[in-house]
Design an enzyme around this catalytic site. Structure first.
Site, short mmCIF file in Angstrom:
data_model
loop_
_atom_site.label_atom_id
_atom_site.label_comp_id
_atom_site.label_asym_id
_atom_site.label_seq_id
_atom_site.Cartn_x
_atom_site.Cartn_y
_atom_site.Cartn_z
N GLY A 75 0.83 -1.20 0.00
CA GLY A 75 0.00 0.00 0.00
C GLY A 75 0.86 1.25 0.00
O GLY A 75 2.06 1.22 0.28
N THR A 79 7.97 6.03 -2.29
CA THR A 79 8.87 6.24 -1.17
C THR A 79 10.30 5.92 -1.62
O THR A 79 10.52 5.38 -2.70
CB THR A 79 8.48 5.39 0.05
OG1 THR A 79 9.18 5.87 1.20
CG2 THR A 79 8.79 3.92 -0.15
N HIS A 81 14.10 4.24 -0.54
CA HIS A 81 14.90 3.38 0.33
C HIS A 81 16.36 3.59 -0.03
O HIS A 81 16.71 3.79 -1.20
CB HIS A 81 14.55 1.90 0.15
CG HIS A 81 13.18 1.54 0.58
ND1 HIS A 81 12.63 1.95 1.78
CD2 HIS A 81 12.21 0.80 -0.03
CE1 HIS A 81 11.40 1.48 1.88
NE2 HIS A 81 11.13 0.79 0.80
N ILE A 155 5.19 3.74 6.31
CA ILE A 155 4.57 2.43 6.53
C ILE A 155 3.81 2.03 5.27
O ILE A 155 3.03 2.82 4.72
CB ILE A 155 3.62 2.47 7.74
CG1 ILE A 155 4.40 2.76 9.02
CG2 ILE A 155 2.84 1.14 7.87
CD1 ILE A 155 3.54 2.94 10.24
N GLY A 156 4.04 0.82 4.81
CA GLY A 156 3.30 0.28 3.67
C GLY A 156 3.31 -1.24 3.75
O GLY A 156 4.39 -1.85 3.76
N GLY A 167 6.35 -3.46 5.07
CA GLY A 167 6.36 -3.03 6.46
C GLY A 167 6.71 -1.57 6.68
O GLY A 167 5.97 -0.68 6.25
N CYS A 185 5.28 9.85 -0.53
CA CYS A 185 3.92 9.46 -0.12
C CYS A 185 2.87 10.44 -0.62
O CYS A 185 1.78 10.52 -0.05
CB CYS A 185 3.84 9.29 1.39
SG CYS A 185 4.95 8.02 2.03
#
Length: 225
Positions: A75, A79, A81, A155-156, A167, A185
């Site tokens: 979801g 984002t 990383h 959070i996803g 997570g 987001c």
């Protein structure tokens, strides 16, 4: 299978973990958890720099694809990383922990907030803004006078047969300029921060200890708790 919930396995991978390999591993582990062949798992990793697009990602929010862009089934929207960010992959069995997605996400948020409190950081959630935020009163307010807040954790999650995966990501000391390639987001105006950006000399290992210490307080040991 017993009704009691054993605490999950914890695993920390050193160095940088390839994202595609991480997803393949999670897919396999979720199937094994669902079939009773493996315990739940909390997996702590770091990734090379990349952007991921969640199921709600909008093309307009990809401003400059400086790094590989990977579509993923979790979801959320876009984002980032990268090194210096702790990614926490959460493979938990909601068949045993309660089939309530909203309650599960709320527990993930509370877990992050609890861990951040170990460093005297007050993380907060906001309606309509996914993730965990910190107030930045020392920064100029947004147009209209809205106080500035920066995001410190995203959070996803995704569920398969009521087993969670994907997570949380928490910024320890990533290169915050890497966020400039996306609208994180889908939220404009507010910024992104990290523990080190907040002036805290916190290491990845420090955060891992805090996450493990606060897990049991937010994910009770039995369905009755």
């Amino acid at each position: 299978m017993s009704d009691a919930i054993d605490f999950p396995e914890w695993r920390v991978s050193p160095g940088l973990t390839d994202y595609a390999e991480a997803v393949a591993f999670m897919e396999q582990r979720v199937a094994e958890i669902a079939s009773g062949q493996a315990p739940e798992l909390i997996w702590l990793v770091e990734h090379p720099p990349l952007y991921t697009a969640g199921t709600s990602a909008k093309a307009a929010d990809l401003l400059a694809p400086r790094f590989p862009v990977i579509e993923t089934g979790r979801g959320g929207q876009y984002t980032y990383h990268g090194p210096g960010q702790r990614v926490v992959y959460v493979m938990l069995d909601l068949n045993r922990r309660g089939r309530d997605v909203r309650a599960f996400v709320a527990r993930l948020e509370a877990w992050v907030i609890d861990a951040l409190a170990e460093f005297s950081v007050q993380g907060e959630i906001r309606a309509g803004r996914v993730g965990v935020w910190v107030k930045r009163p020392e920064k100029p307010s947004l147009p209209g006078g809205t106080p500035r807040e920066d995001k410190i954790a995203a959070i996803g999650v995704k569920l398969r047969r009521w087993i969670s995966f994907h997570g949380i990501s928490i910024n320890v000391e990533p290169d915050l300029s890497h966020y400039s390639g996306i609208v994180p987001c889908g939220i404009s105006g507010h910024g992104v921060t990290s523990l080190v950006d907040l002036g805290l000399p916190v290491s990845m290992e420090d955060l891992d200890v805090a996450l493990r210490a606060s897990f049991a307080r937010n994910f009770p040991g039995t369905p009755a708790d």
